[in-house]
Design an enzyme around this catalytic site. Sequence first.
Site, PDB file in Angstrom:
ATOM      1  N   PRO A 119       0.813  -1.207   0.000  1.00  0.00           N
ATOM      2  CA  PRO A 119       0.000   0.000   0.000  1.00  0.00           C
ATOM      3  C   PRO A 119       0.851   1.263   0.000  1.00  0.00           C
ATOM      4  O   PRO A 119       1.644   1.491   0.897  1.00  0.00           O
ATOM      5  CB  PRO A 119      -0.808  -0.109   1.300  1.00  0.00           C
ATOM      6  CG  PRO A 119      -0.113  -1.128   2.132  1.00  0.00           C
ATOM      7  CD  PRO A 119       0.732  -1.969   1.234  1.00  0.00           C
ATOM      8  N   GLU A 120       0.728   2.025  -1.062  1.00  0.00           N
ATOM      9  CA  GLU A 120       1.298   3.369  -1.075  1.00  0.00           C
ATOM     10  C   GLU A 120       0.130   4.337  -0.978  1.00  0.00           C
ATOM     11  O   GLU A 120      -0.996   3.915  -0.764  1.00  0.00           O
ATOM     12  CB  GLU A 120       2.132   3.585  -2.348  1.00  0.00           C
ATOM     13  CG  GLU A 120       3.361   2.672  -2.381  1.00  0.00           C
ATOM     14  CD  GLU A 120       4.457   3.157  -3.322  1.00  0.00           C
ATOM     15  OE1 GLU A 120       4.468   4.348  -3.643  1.00  0.00           O
ATOM     16  OE2 GLU A 120       5.294   2.341  -3.726  1.00  0.00           O
TER      17      GLU A 120
END
Length: 297
Positions: free
Chosen positions: A2-3
Amino acid sequence: MPELPEVEVTRRGIAPHLEGRTINSTVVRHHGMRWPVPQGLADTLQGLTVRQVGRRGKYLLLECAQQAAAPVKSGKNSAKTAAEPAIAAPKGWLILHLGMSGSLSLVGPGVAPGKHAHFDLTAGERTLRLNDPRRFGAVLWHPAGDGPPESHPLLAGLGVEPLTPAFTAELLFRATRGRKASIKQVLLAGDIVVGVGNIYASESLFRARIRPTMAAGRLSLARFGQLVPQIREVLSQAIAKGGSTLRDFHSNGESGYFQLDYFVYDRTGEPCKVCKTAIRRVVQGQRSTFYCPTCQK
DNA sequence: CAATTTACCTGGGTGC
DNA sequence: TGCACCCAGGTAAATT
């Protein structure tokens, strides 16, 4: 991993199911996250209403208050009077971070928790469930008495949001004067701009035709003028692509996998999509960086 | 002292 | 099948 785009898509997915709802129960199955999950968190949250689901960088912020916000006033009676019911002050913020392997889903009642379902928060019919195999994520509580969430030690030093007008070439230019670290590492550091992780750092530098190893302090304002819009573009596109999976939050309870087609990330030795030169991989600060030696100078 | 480098947490995937 | 090793994001600690 997850960015920022994945976190933002998650925020949009869970917000409609949480905002305005009251927390019935909280289950902490594993306190051993990046930092210990606070003892007594279930008691703290019990009966509070989720006012708003916000985001700062890769942190999700669930604003919790003693009662729901006052109902929307009619235009005619909107003038402030002493009789107007006061909106309860926030009791605090639940801070969630997905680390590198975390994900949030909304599950219906009775769905058995998997091996890595460390945290549940039930509000209404649905349960917000944190899955995080490597437990690099975080579940923290910031009481309102400690000030706004921005004053939390983990949030206090964060740079500007890349998708706001505050993120400009001038800002990047000014903030990097005198810094010898590479532009890639400066982007990643998060003290100037947040949310640009390893993947999107490589991708945006490719699009801006900037060599990731360039010392940040030696880049001209004009080059930052190229970079800033590319960072915005790459993050926006990723959010848009993830947004197309949002309906899965309604049907399956979790967002589908999504990613942009990468120009350079994880493409070592493969031909550049622009000029056919073999993509190179270098290590900067123990992290892989990918770039095209021809396109990026 | 500010900038930079290193260590660290965990467990899935990979290669032998 | 087993097992050593690599890798990842972001922070704290150590170092320059």
